[in-house]
Each structure stands twice: as structure tokens, then as C-alpha cells.
Design a protein around this motif. Structure first.
Motif, PDB file in Angstrom:
ATOM      1  N   LYS A 177      16.819   0.919  -6.117  1.00 40.21           N
ATOM      2  CA  LYS A 177      16.695   1.095  -4.672  1.00 40.21           C
ATOM      3  C   LYS A 177      15.984   2.131  -4.342  1.00 40.21           C
ATOM      4  CE  LYS A 177      20.752   0.428  -3.254  1.00 40.21           C
ATOM      5  NZ  LYS A 177      21.938   0.152  -2.361  1.00 40.21           N
ATOM      6  N   LYS A 178      16.339   3.417  -4.922  1.00 43.09           N
ATOM      7  CA  LYS A 178      15.839   4.576  -4.596  1.00 43.09           C
ATOM      8  C   LYS A 178      14.226   4.664  -4.956  1.00 43.09           C
ATOM      9  CE  LYS A 178      15.944   9.704  -5.522  1.00 43.09           C
ATOM     10  NZ  LYS A 178      16.925  10.582  -6.286  1.00 43.09           N
ATOM     11  N   ALA A 179      14.061   4.067  -5.952  1.00 39.05           N
ATOM     12  CA  ALA A 179      12.311   4.008  -6.572  1.00 39.05           C
ATOM     13  C   ALA A 179      11.590   3.145  -5.713  1.00 39.05           C
ATOM     14  CB  ALA A 179      12.441   3.598  -7.941  1.00 39.05           C
ATOM     15  N   VAL A 180      12.215   1.867  -5.264  1.00 40.09           N
ATOM     16  CA  VAL A 180      11.541   1.061  -4.334  1.00 40.09           C
ATOM     17  C   VAL A 180      11.261   1.817  -2.917  1.00 40.09           C
ATOM     18  CG1 VAL A 180      11.621  -1.083  -2.768  1.00 40.09           C
ATOM     19  CG2 VAL A 180      12.397  -1.193  -5.237  1.00 40.09           C
ATOM     20  N   ALA A 181      12.315   2.736  -2.424  1.00 44.10           N
ATOM     21  CA  ALA A 181      12.081   3.411  -1.205  1.00 44.10           C
ATOM     22  C   ALA A 181      10.882   4.213  -1.411  1.00 44.10           C
ATOM     23  CB  ALA A 181      13.479   3.939  -0.710  1.00 44.10           C
ATOM     24  N   GLN A 182      10.991   5.062  -2.390  1.00 42.48           N
ATOM     25  CA  GLN A 182      10.019   5.970  -2.647  1.00 42.48           C
ATOM     26  C   GLN A 182       8.431   5.260  -2.801  1.00 42.48           C
ATOM     27  OE1 GLN A 182      11.299   7.847  -6.519  1.00 42.48           O
ATOM     28  NE2 GLN A 182      12.688   9.311  -5.129  1.00 42.48           N
ATOM     29  N   GLU A 183       8.403   4.321  -3.217  1.00 40.82           N
ATOM     30  CA  GLU A 183       7.037   3.644  -3.434  1.00 40.82           C
ATOM     31  C   GLU A 183       6.571   3.086  -1.976  1.00 40.82           C
ATOM     32  OE1 GLU A 183       4.773   3.397  -6.013  1.00 40.82           O
ATOM     33  OE2 GLU A 183       6.263   4.823  -7.024  1.00 40.82           O
ATOM     34  N   THR A 184       7.655   2.481  -1.481  1.00 40.34           N
ATOM     35  CA  THR A 184       7.557   1.903  -0.052  1.00 40.34           C
ATOM     36  C   THR A 184       7.062   3.047   0.948  1.00 40.34           C
ATOM     37  OG1 THR A 184       9.223   0.276  -0.321  1.00 40.34           O
ATOM     38  CG2 THR A 184       8.254   0.737   1.877  1.00 40.34           C
ATOM     39  N   ARG A 185       7.408   4.338   0.714  1.00 40.48           N
ATOM     40  CA  ARG A 185       6.946   5.365   1.631  1.00 40.48           C
ATOM     41  C   ARG A 185       5.465   5.892   1.197  1.00 40.48           C
ATOM     42  NH1 ARG A 185      11.284   7.800   1.131  1.00 40.48           N
ATOM     43  NH2 ARG A 185      10.947   9.177  -0.631  1.00 40.48           N
ATOM     44  N   ALA A 186       5.488   5.821  -0.225  1.00 39.57           N
ATOM     45  CA  ALA A 186       4.060   6.417  -1.044  1.00 39.57           C
ATOM     46  C   ALA A 186       2.927   5.319  -0.113  1.00 39.57           C
ATOM     47  CB  ALA A 186       4.108   6.344  -2.119  1.00 39.57           C
ATOM     48  N   ALA A 187       3.198   3.894  -0.245  1.00 39.17           N
ATOM     49  CA  ALA A 187       2.435   2.941  -0.005  1.00 39.17           C
ATOM     50  C   ALA A 187       2.265   3.093   1.603  1.00 39.17           C
ATOM     51  CB  ALA A 187       3.056   1.486   0.022  1.00 39.17           C
ATOM     52  N   ASP A 188       3.319   3.288   2.588  1.00 40.70           N
ATOM     53  CA  ASP A 188       3.171   3.428   3.917  1.00 40.70           C
ATOM     54  C   ASP A 188       1.948   4.725   4.283  1.00 40.70           C
ATOM     55  OD1 ASP A 188       4.382   1.160   4.457  1.00 40.70           O
ATOM     56  OD2 ASP A 188       6.281   2.546   4.772  1.00 40.70           O
ATOM     57  N   ARG A 189       2.102   5.777   3.372  1.00 39.53           N
ATOM     58  CA  ARG A 189       1.327   6.660   3.674  1.00 39.53           C
ATOM     59  C   ARG A 189      -0.251   6.646   3.257  1.00 39.53           C
ATOM     60  NH1 ARG A 189       5.757  11.913   2.148  1.00 39.53           N
ATOM     61  NH2 ARG A 189       6.804  11.669   3.918  1.00 39.53           N
ATOM     62  N   ILE A 190      -0.317   6.175   2.003  1.00 32.85           N
ATOM     63  CA  ILE A 190      -1.484   5.548   1.725  1.00 32.85           C
ATOM     64  C   ILE A 190      -2.338   4.735   2.721  1.00 32.85           C
ATOM     65  CG2 ILE A 190      -2.823   4.454   0.018  1.00 32.85           C
ATOM     66  CD1 ILE A 190      -0.782   5.489  -1.970  1.00 32.85           C
ATOM     67  N   GLY A 191      -1.353   3.656   3.308  1.00 32.32           N
ATOM     68  CA  GLY A 191      -1.935   2.940   4.385  1.00 32.32           C
ATOM     69  C   GLY A 191      -2.484   3.580   5.654  1.00 32.32           C
ATOM     70  N   TYR A 192      -1.684   4.628   5.816  1.00 37.77           N
ATOM     71  CA  TYR A 192      -2.173   5.606   6.921  1.00 37.77           C
ATOM     72  C   TYR A 192      -3.555   6.154   6.964  1.00 37.77           C
ATOM     73  CZ  TYR A 192      -1.753   9.315  10.523  1.00 37.77           C
ATOM     74  OH  TYR A 192      -1.838  10.310  11.652  1.00 37.77           O
ATOM     75  N   VAL A 193      -3.867   6.558   5.756  1.00 41.62           N
ATOM     76  CA  VAL A 193      -5.000   7.145   5.322  1.00 41.62           C
ATOM     77  C   VAL A 193      -6.183   6.045   5.145  1.00 41.62           C
ATOM     78  CG1 VAL A 193      -6.253   8.401   3.594  1.00 41.62           C
ATOM     79  CG2 VAL A 193      -3.882   8.995   4.213  1.00 41.62           C
ATOM     80  N   ARG A 194      -5.748   5.139   4.774  1.00 47.31           N
ATOM     81  CA  ARG A 194      -6.861   3.911   4.302  1.00 47.31           C
ATOM     82  C   ARG A 194      -7.241   3.406   5.540  1.00 47.31           C
ATOM     83  NH1 ARG A 194      -7.959   1.377  -0.242  1.00 47.31           N
ATOM     84  NH2 ARG A 194      -6.165   2.506  -1.074  1.00 47.31           N
ATOM     85  N   GLN A 195      -6.420   3.463   6.913  1.00 47.18           N
ATOM     86  CA  GLN A 195      -6.524   2.858   8.089  1.00 47.18           C
ATOM     87  C   GLN A 195      -7.910   3.598   8.571  1.00 47.18           C
ATOM     88  OE1 GLN A 195      -3.851   1.656  11.171  1.00 47.18           O
ATOM     89  NE2 GLN A 195      -5.063   3.253  12.267  1.00 47.18           N
ATOM     90  N   ILE A 196      -7.676   4.963   8.417  1.00 45.37           N
ATOM     91  CA  ILE A 196      -8.924   5.793   9.035  1.00 45.37           C
ATOM     92  C   ILE A 196     -10.251   5.548   8.356  1.00 45.37           C
ATOM     93  CG2 ILE A 196      -9.410   8.024   9.379  1.00 45.37           C
ATOM     94  CD1 ILE A 196      -6.486   8.974   9.447  1.00 45.37           C
ATOM     95  N   VAL A 197      -9.987   5.340   6.945  1.00 47.79           N
ATOM     96  CA  VAL A 197     -11.168   5.240   6.396  1.00 47.79           C
ATOM     97  C   VAL A 197     -11.827   3.801   6.326  1.00 47.79           C
ATOM     98  CG1 VAL A 197     -12.455   5.310   4.081  1.00 47.79           C
ATOM     99  CG2 VAL A 197     -10.481   6.904   4.478  1.00 47.79           C
ATOM    100  N   GLU A 198     -11.034   2.838   6.511  1.00 46.98           N
ATOM    101  CA  GLU A 198     -11.611   1.522   6.732  1.00 46.98           C
ATOM    102  C   GLU A 198     -11.895   0.932   8.009  1.00 46.98           C
ATOM    103  OE1 GLU A 198      -8.960  -1.010   4.461  1.00 46.98           O
ATOM    104  OE2 GLU A 198      -9.417  -0.192   2.388  1.00 46.98           O
TER     105      GLU A 198
END
Length: 322
Positions: A177-198
Motif C-alpha cells: 500500500k505504501k509503495a503504491v501510494a508513493q508511485e501514485t504520487r510520483a505519477a501525479d507529479r510527472i503528470g503535472y510536468v507533462r501537461q505543461i510540455v504537451e
């Protein structure tokens, strides 16, 4: 000694074909009566050999398939004791099925999957019949574990029941559960950056989506390219956090540098807070006021009423009508 060496060399070159020949030249084909040939039945041959008739028939069927392909002579062309030139050993497993499970529905599916992957079905069947060995290999070898993970992910795409079971296992395991939460948070942060680029758009702290300045897009693209270059085995969390914090800081700077955007940001924040507060009060029910009454409740509401009055007064003074 010489005989043993020669027989060993023959088997090394031909593999299972050497045994299949013994069956093919000694077991009479189906439909042929006992009196028509000196050959014996598979049952009689197995009794003489001290093994099961099923095992004898697996060699028989392998020879039969190979003869259909013209690789070896037909049964009728062979006589007991006759030696012939045999195919190479590496062709043997193409025709021989060492396990009866290969003929089951499960075995057929495993065989088809193995052929699609370009491997020998016997290998896949052996693994399927020995899950304990598979577990040991996964636990001991990172490479096997990685192959198992990839295969499991492919299977999950088409197996809803397995998806549910795995999700349940993750939910019940604190580490996962902890690992999934960490990966989800990382994915959300990458998505935040990706939206600006794309999309050439940035999301402000107040939740507005507006066009991103060129400098911000360039910095976001730089961080995203670093993230995209990471291998699957590398941790993305730290890189994602650095990219997110950097880009988020630049977004805040962009908001402060634009007077109109700054005013709109404050207005958006105010409306957002007002909507949350309104929703909270709309959900309050006082049907049981007699049961829940506390003096402190009334005091806090009176303080809140005064704060709301002050807010209304300030907004009215700022109204263009005044």
C-alpha cells in the motif's frame, strides 16, 4: 566399454529418437493384427521394458508425427532390430510431448502460449507442473522475478478476476500500500510536468489552467526528458519530486509576475474557500440540536458570524457601485 561409448555417442547425437526407434520398429501400428507382424502391442512392449504403456505411446506418437512430416520412415517400413539414420537431437522436442497434461485444455493453452513465445512447449509445461520450483526461482533470482512480473502484468490486462485478487492483496499488505501510494504520487507529479510540455498549459496553485510562459515550458521539458530517460529499474520518486518542486515554484513566480493573473488567482482562491464553507453549512442538520447543544458551539458561530459580517462589509466597500 566400447559398446557403451558407441551407444552414448548415438544418444548424444539423436536424443530421444534412439528410444523412439526402438518403439517404432517393435510396436505394431494400430489396426494391424498380431499375426500379420512380428511386432508386439504397446502394452506388451511396456511390460517387457518395465515402464508404463502411456510412456511407450508418447514415443510412438512422436514417431508418428515425424513420419507424417517425412522426417522418419513409416512404422510399416521398419522391422525389429533395424537401425536407420535418425534426425538430430534438437528436433526431438518438436514432436515429443513428455507430459499427459499437454493434451488437457490447460496444457493446450500453455503449449500455444509457449509456441507464440518461440520456446519449446515442454519447458513451459514443466514449469506449470512444478509451481514450487517456479516460486523458488522467483525468490532466488531477480531476473526470473522480473520475467514473472512482466508476464503477470500482461495477464492482468485480460483477467479481471486476477486484477481484483491482486488489488485485494495489495490493499491488505501495508508495504505494498505504501509503495503504491508513493508511485501514485510520483505519477501525479510527472503528470503535472507533462501537461505543461504537451498542452502548453500550467495549473496554478488556485486551480486555474492557463497558458504557460515559454521559459516555464522549456524548463518543464528539460525535467521531463530526464524522467523519460530513466530505466524501468530506476526509482522515479526523487526525480519526480525535484521536477515537480522546480516547476511548481516557477508557476508561482509566473503568477506573481502577471498582475492580472495574480488578481484572478486571488479571486479563484476566495471563491474556492467560499464554496467549501458553503457546502459545509449546507450539510449541517440541526434536527437533533437538543442532543448536541454546547455553549462553545454558539460562541464559535457568533464569532464566525462577526467574521462573515466583516467580510461582507469589506466586499461592499470594494464594489464598483460604491
Amino acid at each position: 566399454m566400447v559398446r557403451d561409448a558407441r551407444e552414448f555417442g548415438a544418444y548424444a547425437r539423436t536424443g530421444g529418437w534412439a528410444f523412439a526407434l526402438k518403439v517404432a520398429r517393435s510396436v505394431r501400428p494400430g489396426g494391424q493384427a498380431a499375426g500379420e507382424t512380428p511386432k508386439v502391442s504397446a502394452k506388451e512392449f511396456s511390460e517387457l521394458a518395465g515402464c508404463s504403456a502411456e510412456r511407450v505411446m508418447r514415443y510412438y506418437k512422436a514417431w508418428d508425427k515425424a513420419s507424417d512430416d517425412g522426417l522418419v520412415p513409416l512404422f510399416e517400413a521398419l522391422v525389429p532390430g533395424e537401425d536407420i539414420e535418425l534426425p538430430d537431437a534438437d528436433v526431438w522436442l518438436t514432436y515429443y510431448t513428455s507430459r499427459s497434461s499437454a493434451t488437457s485444455e490447460r496444457g493446450t493453452a500453455i503449449t500455444a502460449a509457449a509456441e507464440a513465445e518461440g520456446i519449446r512447449p515442454t519447458k513451459a509445461l514443466e514449469v506449470a507442473e512444478n509451481p514450487t520450483a517456479l516460486r523458488a526461482a522467483i525468490l532466488a533470482d531477480p531476473g526470473t522475478a522480473q520475467a514473472a512480473r512482466t508476464a503477470l502484468l500482461d495477464r492482468l490486462k485480460e483477467d479481471p478476476a486476477l486484477q481484483t485478487e491482486l488489488a485485494r492483496d495489495i490493499a491488505r499488505t501495508d508495504e505494498l500500500k505504501k509503495a503504491v501510494a508513493q508511485e501514485t504520487r510520483a505519477a501525479d507529479r510527472i503528470g503535472y510536468v507533462r501537461q505543461i510540455v504537451e498542452n502548453n498549459q500550467m495549473r496554478t496553485p488556485a486551480g486555474q489552467t492557463v497558458e504557460a510562459p515559454a521559459e516555464l515550458r522549456a524548463e518543464a521539458e528539460r525535467h521531463l526528458s530526464l524522467l523519460d530517460e530513466l530505466d524501468d529499474s530506476e526509482e522515479t520518486g526523487e526525480w519526480a519530486t525535484e521536477a515537480y518542486d522546480t516547476v511548481k515554484g516557477l508557476v508561482a513566480q509566473a503568477v506573481e509576475a502577471d498582475p492580472d493573473l495574480r488578481v484572478q488567482e486571488r479571486r479563484t482562491k476566495f471563491y474556492s474557500s467560499l464554496q467549501r464553507a458553503t457546502k459545509v453549512f449546507e450539510e449541517l442538520t440541526l434536527d437533533d440540536a437538543d442532543d448536541i447543544y454546547e455553549d462553545d458551539m454558539v460562541q464559535r458561530l457568533e464569532e464566525l458570524q462577526a467574521a462573515i459580517g466583516t467580510c461582507i462589509t469589506a466586499l461592499r466597500k470594494a464594489s464598483p457601485a460604491h
